[in-house]
Design a protein around this motif. Structure first.
Motif, PDB file in Angstrom:
ATOM      1  N   ASN A   1       0.812  -1.216   0.000  1.00 23.11           N
ATOM      2  CA  ASN A   1       0.000   0.000   0.000  1.00 23.11           C
ATOM      3  C   ASN A   1       0.848   1.270   0.000  1.00 23.11           C
ATOM      4  OD1 ASN A   1      -2.719  -1.012  -0.010  1.00 23.11           O
ATOM      5  ND2 ASN A   1      -2.402  -1.711   2.082  1.00 23.11           N
ATOM      6  N   ILE A   2       2.136   1.160  -0.305  1.00 21.54           N
ATOM      7  CA  ILE A   2       2.967   2.352  -0.407  1.00 21.54           C
ATOM      8  C   ILE A   2       2.621   3.093  -1.696  1.00 21.54           C
ATOM      9  CG2 ILE A   2       4.853   1.424   0.987  1.00 21.54           C
ATOM     10  CD1 ILE A   2       6.355   0.788  -1.597  1.00 21.54           C
ATOM     11  N   PRO A   3       2.946   4.395  -1.815  1.00 19.81           N
ATOM     12  CA  PRO A   3       2.622   5.155  -3.025  1.00 19.81           C
ATOM     13  C   PRO A   3       3.251   4.542  -4.275  1.00 19.81           C
ATOM     14  CG  PRO A   3       3.270   6.631  -1.244  1.00 19.81           C
ATOM     15  CD  PRO A   3       3.571   5.244  -0.769  1.00 19.81           C
ATOM     16  N   HIS A   4       2.601   4.768  -5.415  1.00 17.94           N
ATOM     17  CA  HIS A   4       3.077   4.200  -6.678  1.00 17.94           C
ATOM     18  C   HIS A   4       4.507   4.647  -6.992  1.00 17.94           C
ATOM     19  CE1 HIS A   4      -0.408   2.038  -8.117  1.00 17.94           C
ATOM     20  NE2 HIS A   4      -1.188   3.042  -7.729  1.00 17.94           N
ATOM     21  N   MET A   5       4.858   5.863  -6.646  1.00 16.36           N
ATOM     22  CA  MET A   5       6.208   6.337  -6.910  1.00 16.36           C
ATOM     23  C   MET A   5       7.237   5.490  -6.166  1.00 16.36           C
ATOM     24  SD  MET A   5       7.894  10.107  -6.296  1.00 16.36           S
ATOM     25  CE  MET A   5       7.967   9.907  -4.507  1.00 16.36           C
TER      26      MET A   5
ATOM     27  N   LYS B   1       6.259  -5.141   6.520  1.00 12.91           N
ATOM     28  CA  LYS B   1       5.834  -4.041   7.395  1.00 12.91           C
ATOM     29  C   LYS B   1       6.226  -2.695   6.801  1.00 12.91           C
ATOM     30  CE  LYS B   1       6.057  -6.699  11.709  1.00 12.91           C
ATOM     31  NZ  LYS B   1       6.727  -6.842  13.019  1.00 12.91           N
ATOM     32  N   MET B   2       7.455  -2.607   6.293  1.00  8.25           N
ATOM     33  CA  MET B   2       7.935  -1.344   5.734  1.00  8.25           C
ATOM     34  C   MET B   2       7.129  -0.926   4.509  1.00  8.25           C
ATOM     35  SD  MET B   2      12.052  -2.026   6.055  1.00  8.25           S
ATOM     36  CE  MET B   2      12.459  -0.609   5.049  1.00  8.25           C
ATOM     37  N   MET B   3       6.682  -1.925   3.729  1.00 12.29           N
ATOM     38  CA  MET B   3       5.978  -1.649   2.483  1.00 12.29           C
ATOM     39  C   MET B   3       4.457  -1.668   2.652  1.00 12.29           C
ATOM     40  SD  MET B   3       8.388  -3.770  -0.185  1.00 12.29           S
ATOM     41  CE  MET B   3       7.498  -3.179  -1.634  1.00 12.29           C
ATOM     42  N   LEU B   4       4.002  -1.754   3.906  1.00  6.45           N
ATOM     43  CA  LEU B   4       2.566  -1.754   4.206  1.00  6.45           C
ATOM     44  C   LEU B   4       1.826  -2.818   3.402  1.00  6.45           C
ATOM     45  CD1 LEU B   4       1.981   2.129   4.209  1.00  6.45           C
ATOM     46  CD2 LEU B   4       2.628   0.659   6.127  1.00  6.45           C
ATOM     47  N   VAL B   5       2.380  -4.017   3.436  1.00  9.20           N
ATOM     48  CA  VAL B   5       1.787  -5.132   2.699  1.00  9.20           C
ATOM     49  C   VAL B   5       0.493  -5.570   3.369  1.00  9.20           C
ATOM     50  CG1 VAL B   5       2.073  -7.609   2.236  1.00  9.20           C
ATOM     51  CG2 VAL B   5       3.870  -5.990   1.603  1.00  9.20           C
ATOM     52  N   GLU B   6      -0.542  -5.753   2.539  1.00  6.92           N
ATOM     53  CA  GLU B   6      -1.842  -6.199   3.022  1.00  6.92           C
ATOM     54  C   GLU B   6      -1.945  -7.703   2.780  1.00  6.92           C
ATOM     55  OE1 GLU B   6      -6.458  -5.025   2.109  1.00  6.92           O
ATOM     56  OE2 GLU B   6      -4.929  -3.458   1.993  1.00  6.92           O
ATOM     57  N   GLY B   7      -1.679  -8.483   3.803  1.00 12.27           N
ATOM     58  CA  GLY B   7      -1.637  -9.927   3.667  1.00 12.27           C
ATOM     59  C   GLY B   7      -0.314 -10.458   4.179  1.00 12.27           C
ATOM     60  N   HIS B   8       0.011 -11.673   3.786  1.00 10.13           N
ATOM     61  CA  HIS B   8       1.234 -12.327   4.245  1.00 10.13           C
ATOM     62  C   HIS B   8       2.006 -12.845   3.046  1.00 10.13           C
ATOM     63  CE1 HIS B   8      -0.617 -12.242   8.237  1.00 10.13           C
ATOM     64  NE2 HIS B   8      -1.707 -12.735   7.664  1.00 10.13           N
ATOM     65  N   VAL B   9       3.329 -12.723   3.118  1.00 13.09           N
ATOM     66  CA  VAL B   9       4.207 -13.224   2.067  1.00 13.09           C
ATOM     67  C   VAL B   9       5.247 -14.120   2.718  1.00 13.09           C
ATOM     68  CG1 VAL B   9       5.818 -12.647   0.213  1.00 13.09           C
ATOM     69  CG2 VAL B   9       3.880 -11.121   0.703  1.00 13.09           C
ATOM     70  N   TYR B  10       5.296 -15.380   2.279  1.00 11.88           N
ATOM     71  CA  TYR B  10       6.254 -16.335   2.829  1.00 11.88           C
ATOM     72  C   TYR B  10       7.007 -17.017   1.689  1.00 11.88           C
ATOM     73  CZ  TYR B  10       3.117 -15.975   6.897  1.00 11.88           C
ATOM     74  OH  TYR B  10       2.335 -15.515   7.928  1.00 11.88           O
ATOM     75  N   PRO B  11       8.330 -17.157   1.820  1.00 12.12           N
ATOM     76  CA  PRO B  11       9.035 -18.027   0.876  1.00 12.12           C
ATOM     77  C   PRO B  11       8.604 -19.465   1.132  1.00 12.12           C
ATOM     78  CG  PRO B  11      10.486 -17.409   2.679  1.00 12.12           C
ATOM     79  CD  PRO B  11       9.205 -16.639   2.885  1.00 12.12           C
ATOM     80  N   ALA B  12       8.565 -20.279   0.097  1.00 14.90           N
ATOM     81  CA  ALA B  12       8.184 -21.677   0.290  1.00 14.90           C
ATOM     82  C   ALA B  12       9.173 -22.393   1.197  1.00 14.90           C
ATOM     83  CB  ALA B  12       8.096 -22.387  -1.059  1.00 14.90           C
TER      84      ALA B  12
END
Length: 343
Positions: free
Chosen positions: A73-77, A122-133
């Motif tokens: 959710n960070i700005p497009h720029m 957290k830094m990029m305001l991610v909505e959801g979860h991202v995990y490496p396999a």
């Protein structure tokens, strides 16, 4: 299948894969405010991700970079800066994206890729979860039907031989282990989505991690496979949609896919730019009878998006279908129906 009922709870959707198809679906799921978890392949060894993998003995960052951006959710720029690639004339930095360098630096700083991705989320305001396999890079191996072999994701398609099966190993030849929270995410999901993405090099590498294979087989979630639109050079040449599912089931030694989404929109003749999209060959042929023998539910629709002389899944249409399944009671009861539905 256990699905989200019509309550205020958001459907828990886990999507497993890699490559360029994954972010398309994640963007749509984010827009619909699903509770999304992305489990991303770590077997990529091509391109600039492969260079960083080899030079730093690190998990390849490219697929995770694209997933982070799709859920951010960070700005497009700021996203544009994260995705920026250095020009080819920039010597040692040629072709590298800033995001790949940041992920690799963060993994080195934190000591592992899992914590690096959680901090970046957290830094990029991610909505959801991202995990490496997996929390270490995996090497992909192919055994061809003529008995010969190849190693390395970027090498497997080069021979254009028919693949019998693939498997993955760690550098130390130990059994690959799933990353933290991957298994619990799969077991607690309402829906587990495979693809869209390269069958042998983006989807199956994740399922060849024994813990992930077991979880996908045991989950009460609706396991959905999004079939590719085009056949792929050196991987799925001459494949029908049923062939794709047959390969998944053969690798897992049981029928575990509950629902298959197949595109029935027709790609116009001579539409695709064969130079730009040189790994894609012809449209996947349909074998609905074969699909019905493999899975309880087949969903067919025009999921086609034609853009810039390329052929893609229409993320909005696919996600609409996934959400419809999440709340539709006809999809409850795992593997208990044999039904064809054409929309």
């Amino acid at each position: 299948m256990m699905n989200a009922k019509k309550t205020n709870r958001r459907p828990r959707i886990v999507i497993i894969g890699g490559g360029t198809g994954l972010p398309v679906i994640l963007n749509g799921l984010k827009a619909k405010q699903a509770d999304v978890t992305a489990i991303v392949t770590v077997a990529d060894d091509g391109g600039n991700s492969g260079v960083l993998r080899n030079e730093m003995n690190a998990v390849p960052p490219g697929d995770m970079r694209n997933v982070l951006v799709s859920l951010s959710n960070i700005p497009h720029m700021h996203k544009d800066i994260f995705q920026y690639r250095f020009a080819s004339k920039d010597n040692s930095l040629a072709g590298h994206s800033i995001g790949n360098l940041i992920i690799s630096a963060m993994a080195e700083m934190k000591g592992n890729i899992y914590e690096a991705i959680q901090l970046l989320s957290k830094m990029m305001l991610v909505e959801g979860h991202v995990y490496p396999a997996c929390e270490e890079p995996l090497e992909l191996h192919a055994v061809y039907k003529d008995g010969s072999t190849a190693s390395g994701e970027s090498n497997i398609a080069k021979s254009r031989k028919e693949i019998e099966h693939i498997y993955v190993t760690t550098k130390g030849e130990t059994e690959p282990k799933a990353a933290r929270k991957v298994i619990s995410s799969i077991l607690n999901a309402d829906m587990v989505v495979l693809g869209p993405g390269s069958l042998f090099t983006s989807i199956l590498p994740n399922l060849m991690i024994p813990e992930i294979a077991k979880a996908v087989q045991e989950t009460s979630a609706n396991v959905v496979y999004i079939c590719n639109i085009m056949t792929q050079l050196g991987e799925t040449e001459n494949f029908t949609d049923a062939n794709h599912v047959e390969v998944l089931h053969r690798h897992m030694k049981q029928k575990f896919v509950d629902t298959v989404l197949v595109n029935i929109g027709e790609v116009p003749e001579n539409y695709m730019d064969k130079e730009k999209y040189d790994e894609y060959l012809v449209q996947v042929a349909h074998d609905f009878k074969g699909l019905q023998a493999e899975v309880p539910m087949v969903i067919s629709n025009n999921f086609l998006k034609l853009e810039n002389n390329g052929v893609f899944h229409d993320g909005e249409k696919v996600v609409e279908e996934l959400f419809r399944m999440s709340f539709d009671p006809q999809y409850s009861g795992k593997k208990n129906k044999l039904q064809m539905e054409s929309l």
